[in-house]
Structures are given as structure tokens and as C-alpha cells.
Scaffold this active site. Sequence first.
Site, PDB file in Angstrom:
ATOM      1  N   THR A  28       0.846  -1.199   0.000  1.00  0.00           N
ATOM      2  CA  THR A  28       0.000   0.000   0.000  1.00  0.00           C
ATOM      3  C   THR A  28       0.879   1.246   0.000  1.00  0.00           C
ATOM      4  OG1 THR A  28      -1.806  -1.138   1.113  1.00  0.00           O
ATOM      5  CG2 THR A  28      -1.739   1.254   1.357  1.00  0.00           C
ATOM      6  N   SER A  30       2.075   5.128  -2.213  1.00  0.00           N
ATOM      7  CA  SER A  30       2.330   5.661  -3.552  1.00  0.00           C
ATOM      8  C   SER A  30       3.373   4.840  -4.308  1.00  0.00           C
ATOM      9  CB  SER A  30       2.758   7.122  -3.465  1.00  0.00           C
ATOM     10  OG  SER A  30       3.886   7.261  -2.617  1.00  0.00           O
ATOM     11  N   GLY A  84       6.007  -0.679   0.058  1.00  0.00           N
ATOM     12  CA  GLY A  84       6.813   0.496   0.367  1.00  0.00           C
ATOM     13  C   GLY A  84       7.159   0.534   1.841  1.00  0.00           C
ATOM     14  N   ALA A  85       7.794   1.614   2.268  1.00  0.00           N
ATOM     15  CA  ALA A  85       8.111   1.797   3.693  1.00  0.00           C
ATOM     16  C   ALA A  85       8.315   3.282   3.954  1.00  0.00           C
ATOM     17  CB  ALA A  85       9.364   1.016   4.072  1.00  0.00           C
ATOM     18  N   ASP A  86       8.212   3.635   5.204  1.00  0.00           N
ATOM     19  CA  ASP A  86       8.436   5.031   5.599  1.00  0.00           C
ATOM     20  C   ASP A  86       9.887   5.270   6.001  1.00  0.00           C
ATOM     21  OD1 ASP A  86       5.654   5.916   5.339  1.00  0.00           O
ATOM     22  OD2 ASP A  86       5.327   4.406   6.885  1.00  0.00           O
ATOM     23  N   GLU A 105      -0.732  -5.061   6.137  1.00  0.00           N
ATOM     24  CA  GLU A 105       0.600  -5.199   5.516  1.00  0.00           C
ATOM     25  C   GLU A 105       1.446  -6.221   6.276  1.00  0.00           C
ATOM     26  OE1 GLU A 105       1.190  -0.732   3.623  1.00  0.00           O
ATOM     27  OE2 GLU A 105       1.766  -1.097   5.684  1.00  0.00           O
ATOM     28  N   LYS A 123      14.234   7.241   2.050  1.00  0.00           N
ATOM     29  CA  LYS A 123      13.679   6.408   3.134  1.00  0.00           C
ATOM     30  C   LYS A 123      14.773   5.662   3.908  1.00  0.00           C
ATOM     31  CE  LYS A 123       9.382   7.315   1.830  1.00  0.00           C
ATOM     32  NZ  LYS A 123       8.416   6.354   1.382  1.00  0.00           N
TER      33      LYS A 123
HETATM   34  C1  5RP Z   1       1.242   2.261   4.180  1.00  0.00           C
HETATM   35  C2  5RP Z   1       2.710   2.121   4.201  1.00  0.00           C
HETATM   36  C3  5RP Z   1       3.444   2.636   3.029  1.00  0.00           C
HETATM   37  O1  5RP Z   1       4.121   1.604   2.412  1.00  0.00           O
HETATM   38  C4  5RP Z   1       4.402   3.684   3.484  1.00  0.00           C
HETATM   39  O2  5RP Z   1       3.677   4.703   4.152  1.00  0.00           O
HETATM   40  C5  5RP Z   1       5.174   4.296   2.307  1.00  0.00           C
HETATM   41  O3  5RP Z   1       4.290   4.977   1.474  1.00  0.00           O
HETATM   42  P1  5RP Z   1       4.783   5.742   0.187  1.00  0.00           P
HETATM   43  O4  5RP Z   1       5.255   4.726  -0.794  1.00  0.00           O
HETATM   44  O5  5RP Z   1       3.572   6.494  -0.292  1.00  0.00           O
HETATM   45  O6  5RP Z   1       5.886   6.679   0.613  1.00  0.00           O
HETATM   46  O7  5RP Z   1       3.312   1.596   5.092  1.00  0.00           O
HETATM   47  O8  5RP Z   1       0.698   1.823   5.398  1.00  0.00           O
END
Ligand code: 5RP
Length: 232
Positions: A28, A30, A84-86, A105, A123
Amino acid sequence: MTAEELKRQAAARALEYVSDGMRLGLGTGSTAKHFVELLGARIKTGLRVIGVPTSEATRCEAERCGVPLTTLDEIDRLDLTVDGADEIDPALNVIKGGGGALLWEKIVAAASDRMIVIADESKWVPVLGGFPLPIEVIPFGLPATRRAIAQAFAECGVAGPMQTRAAGNGHVFVTDGGHWIVDAKLGQIADAPRLAARLSAIPGVVEHGLFIGLVSATVLAGANGIRVVERP
Ligand code: 5RP
């Protein structure tokens, strides 16, 4: 190059790990959205895979892109999850949940033989914690849960303000699982595995955004190209 272009490059590279017949976890956010779009394009030219989405948003996106879907009720294991990840640290522990999908997730990641995290280089951090840590909680008894979380922070040598996440309309953000999220600004989490274990033991905590030992590899796209970091 824009951040969106870098995310798409990382997503395109992750597609190289996908082969015919695979059962995929679909992340989930972008960056994961780019992956779903590119996967849909490959399916149109003959790739046969099936996916389990990690959120309602990803389910809609996958349907739009023509990715066949299933659920963990119908299959027990997945070959690969791409998400993805933050934040990502050098041990490949990550913070996730910025998009609010951390519970689904993590369930999907845990059911997968491999998890590949795709991201732009921003990131990658030496120590997790700059990004507020999302903690999915049960609304019932939330003040007691927040006190227990603060106690866990103190025991793990971290501290910082906690805020219940709001949705765009000003109401409380509600996850796909019907829970709330508390975001904790901790700055630096010196011992993320310890904090993860401590938070998991709190009854009102459904799940937290620390993914410890779940990531097999990360594909990072930056100005100087793509970097793949594998778990040793
Ligand atoms: C959603 C997530 C996303 O993978 C994370 O926030 C990264 O998002 P983006 O690719 O938009 O930067 O953990 O729950």
C-alpha cells in the site's frame, strides 16, 4: 528526477523478482501503487500471477489495473510481497504505516516467503524513528493503552509526543480493520526489536509499524541509480 520517477524506477526493478505463477502480496502507498500499475501492464502481456492486497485502496487499484486477486482465506502462503516503507535501516528493519495499512501489511508480509521493500533513497536512515511510529490501537480504553505505550517507551529509552491520527475530514482516521492509529514522534529508536516486542505485549495495541526481520531485500532508487540491499 522527481520522487515519483524514483519510486517508479524502484517498482520497475522489483518487477524483475516476479515470475510466472507467483502468489504476490501487494503493498500500500504511492510506491506500491507504481508496482501494481507496472504489474498490471505485464499481466496484459501474458504474465500469470495472483495477488493479495494489503488495503482496500490497493484492492481497488489492482482491480483497475487488471491484477487477479485472492485472499488469505483461499491460499495459505505467498511467494513474495512487494511493499513500500516510511523508513528503512541498515539491518532492513523498517517503519511502515504512514498510509495506515500496517496491520494488513504485516499479516501479508508474515505470510510471504520473501518481502521486498521498494522506496526512493530518502527512506534509508541510519536509525529508525525520525518518521512518527504508527501504532494501531483499539478505541476502547485508549487512555490506558496510551499510558502503557508511554511506559514501554520509557523502558526502551525513547520518548516523544503521541497523537491520535486524524483523517482529512478532521474525524479520527479509521483503518481498514476498524481500529485507530496513534503516531509517536520518537526521534531515534536505538533498539527497535526491543521496542517492537514490548509494544506487541500491550493488550490495546493491535499492531505497530516496526517490521523487524520481515524484509528480505530493499530496492532503493536515487539520483545515482538503483541500489539493492539484501538481508545477509
Ligand atoms: C502504508 C505504508 C506505506 O508503504 C508507506 O507509508 C510508504 O508509502 P509511500 O510509498 O507512499 O511513501 O506503510 O501503510
